[in-house]
Design an enzyme around this catalytic site. Structure first.
Site, mmCIF file in Angstrom:
data_model
loop_
_atom_site.group_PDB
_atom_site.id
_atom_site.type_symbol
_atom_site.label_atom_id
_atom_site.label_comp_id
_atom_site.label_asym_id
_atom_site.label_seq_id
_atom_site.Cartn_x
_atom_site.Cartn_y
_atom_site.Cartn_z
ATOM 1 N N GLY A 4 24.289 20.034 -6.396
ATOM 2 C CA GLY A 4 25.721 19.987 -6.099
ATOM 3 C C GLY A 4 25.989 20.382 -4.653
ATOM 4 O O GLY A 4 25.375 21.315 -4.142
ATOM 5 N N ARG A 43 20.771 14.501 -7.492
ATOM 6 C CA ARG A 43 19.847 15.116 -8.440
ATOM 7 C C ARG A 43 18.813 14.053 -8.796
ATOM 8 O O ARG A 43 19.166 13.025 -9.373
ATOM 9 C CB ARG A 43 20.602 15.612 -9.682
ATOM 10 C CG ARG A 43 21.465 16.828 -9.376
ATOM 11 C CD ARG A 43 22.136 17.385 -10.623
ATOM 12 N NE ARG A 43 22.716 18.695 -10.356
ATOM 13 C CZ ARG A 43 23.964 18.904 -9.939
ATOM 14 N NH1 ARG A 43 24.751 17.871 -9.711
ATOM 15 N NH2 ARG A 43 24.413 20.125 -9.727
ATOM 16 N N ASP A 81 19.358 26.536 -7.988
ATOM 17 C CA ASP A 81 18.117 26.812 -8.718
ATOM 18 C C ASP A 81 17.344 25.543 -9.093
ATOM 19 O O ASP A 81 16.113 25.552 -9.130
ATOM 20 C CB ASP A 81 18.348 27.718 -9.941
ATOM 21 C CG ASP A 81 19.449 27.220 -10.862
ATOM 22 O OD1 ASP A 81 19.939 26.094 -10.647
ATOM 23 O OD2 ASP A 81 19.815 27.946 -11.793
ATOM 24 N N THR A 141 25.194 26.966 -2.999
ATOM 25 C CA THR A 141 25.863 26.648 -4.270
ATOM 26 C C THR A 141 27.132 27.480 -4.373
ATOM 27 O O THR A 141 27.124 28.667 -4.023
ATOM 28 C CB THR A 141 24.958 26.934 -5.490
ATOM 29 O OG1 THR A 141 25.754 26.902 -6.690
ATOM 30 C CG2 THR A 141 24.272 28.288 -5.413
ATOM 31 N N ASP A 196 28.426 28.544 -6.999
ATOM 32 C CA ASP A 196 28.410 29.403 -8.200
ATOM 33 C C ASP A 196 28.032 30.857 -7.917
ATOM 34 O O ASP A 196 28.328 31.742 -8.719
ATOM 35 C CB ASP A 196 27.429 28.839 -9.235
ATOM 36 C CG ASP A 196 27.806 27.444 -9.705
ATOM 37 O OD1 ASP A 196 28.950 27.033 -9.445
ATOM 38 O OD2 ASP A 196 26.961 26.770 -10.309
ATOM 39 N N ASP A 250 25.175 32.221 -8.155
ATOM 40 C CA ASP A 250 24.348 32.726 -9.261
ATOM 41 C C ASP A 250 22.872 32.848 -8.907
ATOM 42 O O ASP A 250 22.026 32.959 -9.789
ATOM 43 C CB ASP A 250 24.518 31.824 -10.492
ATOM 44 C CG ASP A 250 24.110 30.380 -10.224
ATOM 45 O OD1 ASP A 250 23.899 30.018 -9.044
ATOM 46 O OD2 ASP A 250 24.009 29.598 -11.184
ATOM 47 N N ARG A 287 29.959 27.043 -13.524
ATOM 48 C CA ARG A 287 28.953 26.728 -14.538
ATOM 49 C C ARG A 287 28.787 27.908 -15.491
ATOM 50 O O ARG A 287 29.724 28.255 -16.202
ATOM 51 C CB ARG A 287 27.635 26.335 -13.869
ATOM 52 C CG ARG A 287 26.782 25.430 -14.705
ATOM 53 C CD ARG A 287 25.569 24.914 -13.968
ATOM 54 N NE ARG A 287 24.906 25.944 -13.183
ATOM 55 C CZ ARG A 287 23.777 25.767 -12.530
ATOM 56 N NH1 ARG A 287 23.196 24.589 -12.553
ATOM 57 N NH2 ARG A 287 23.217 26.740 -11.855
#
Length: 328
Positions: free
Chosen positions: A16, A77, A108, A131, A133, A135, A177
């Site tokens: 992303g 992707r 990741d 990213t 996120d 995370d 997410r």
């Protein structure tokens, strides 16, 4: 800085997109140029490695991109890269160009691909966490997170204006997410009545209790921020349950969606991306391999990619408590 053993590198953006990826790319290309390292951009992530889509890059290749969202190399992707045959083709293409190391900007999934590629073929890899996120373990913030947070906050502020004008309850879904960082921080920053995130055990009863408390204190409109990975229910089901419990409430749903991915990166993201792009190249020069460059306590650190993938940044419990105390 000693002379680098690495003379040719490639850089790609994968997964992303995130605001600040271009700033990181710019930093990689210009740092490589400064240290006389040849740098190739790879279009469309790992797909570009397989389809031999390389672009020789120099300082002028990355002019006027520090302020642009998205990624000029484009991202994808790659299902093909998940196969041994695909990775073999990618390796042959790298070998043909004499590429000794790859800087992989992404999350990741990107790092998992990089780790396997390194293990199978020995090409050095270094990750740069890009990213929204936030995370990824091994860095206080990921590139794009601060911008996404500010985008979400601005949108929620605007929704609040209409909520207060009409005495409405808004359930607002934000991205992230399976991580609640955007939800928690944007919810705290916008005075949300409740924040529902995957990292805490939420219940509809607790949410409804908060509505009743808010009613008692005279609140006539409310914002509930929901992370997209929330396990309790999706945002529409939550709104439906609330409507059943409180039929007099004027309840609406807003999904912020991909606006959080786009836009010009914030100052914080541009600086972070610049530091990590520089850190990735200098890390390779110092012999780092299969690690991710990150910032912890404002210092450049390298974390093994395996750790960055397996572990996750943890939600700050103090922020959860503060958001509950300040909400009513």
């Amino acid at each position: 800085m000693k002379d680098s053993a690495v003379k040719k590198i490639a850089v790609l953006t994968s997964g992303g997109d995130a605001p600040g990826m271009n700033a990181a790319l710019r930093a990689v290309v210009r740092t490589a140029n400064y240290y006389d390292i040849h740098c190739y951009g790879v279009r469309e992530g790992y797909n570009g490695l397989i389809h031999n889509d390389f672009l020789k890059m120099g300082p002028r290749s990355v002019k006027n991109i520090i302020n642009q969202g998205g990624t000029i190399l484009r991202s994808a992707r790659s299902k093909e890269f998940m196969t041994k045959e695909g990775r073999q083709t990618a390796y042959e293409n790298c070998k043909q160009l004499g590429i000794e190391a790859i800087v992989c900007i992404g999350g990741d999934g990107t790092f998992t691909g990089a780790k396997i590629f390194n293990e199978e073929f020995g090409i050095k890899v270094i990750g740069v966490p890009g990213t929204i996120d936030n995370d990824i373990f091994g860095t206080d913030n990921t590139i794009g997170y601060d911008t996404a947070l500010n985008t979400a906050m601005d949108a929620i502020d605007k929704i609040r204006d209409t909520a207060t004008s009409h005495n409405r309850v808004f359930f607002i879904e934000v991205m992230g997410r399976d991580a609640g960082f955007i939800a928690l921080n944007s919810g705290l920053a916008t005075g949300a009545l409740d924040i529902l995130i995957p990292e805490k055990k939420d219940s509809a009863d607790d949410l409804f209790a908060n509505f009743l408390k808010a009613e008692k204190t005279g609140k006539s409109s409310s914002i509930v921020v929901v992370a997209e990975g929330e396990k309790l229910n999706n945002v529409y089901e939550l709104a439906e349950k609330a409507k059943e419990k409180f039929p007099d409430y004027d309840i609406r749903v807003a999904i912020l969606g991909h606006i959080q991915r786009g836009g010009s990166p914030s100052c914080a993201d541009r600086v972070l991306a610049s530091r990590l792009g520089y850190g990735a190249v200098t890390g390779l020069m110092e012999g780092q391999n299969c690690v991710m460059a990150g910032m912890r306590s404002n210092e450049l650190v390298f974390t093994p990619i395996e750790e960055a993938i397996k572990k996750h940044n943890e939600i700050n419990q103090d922020l959860l408590l503060i958001s509950e105390i300040l909400a009513i």
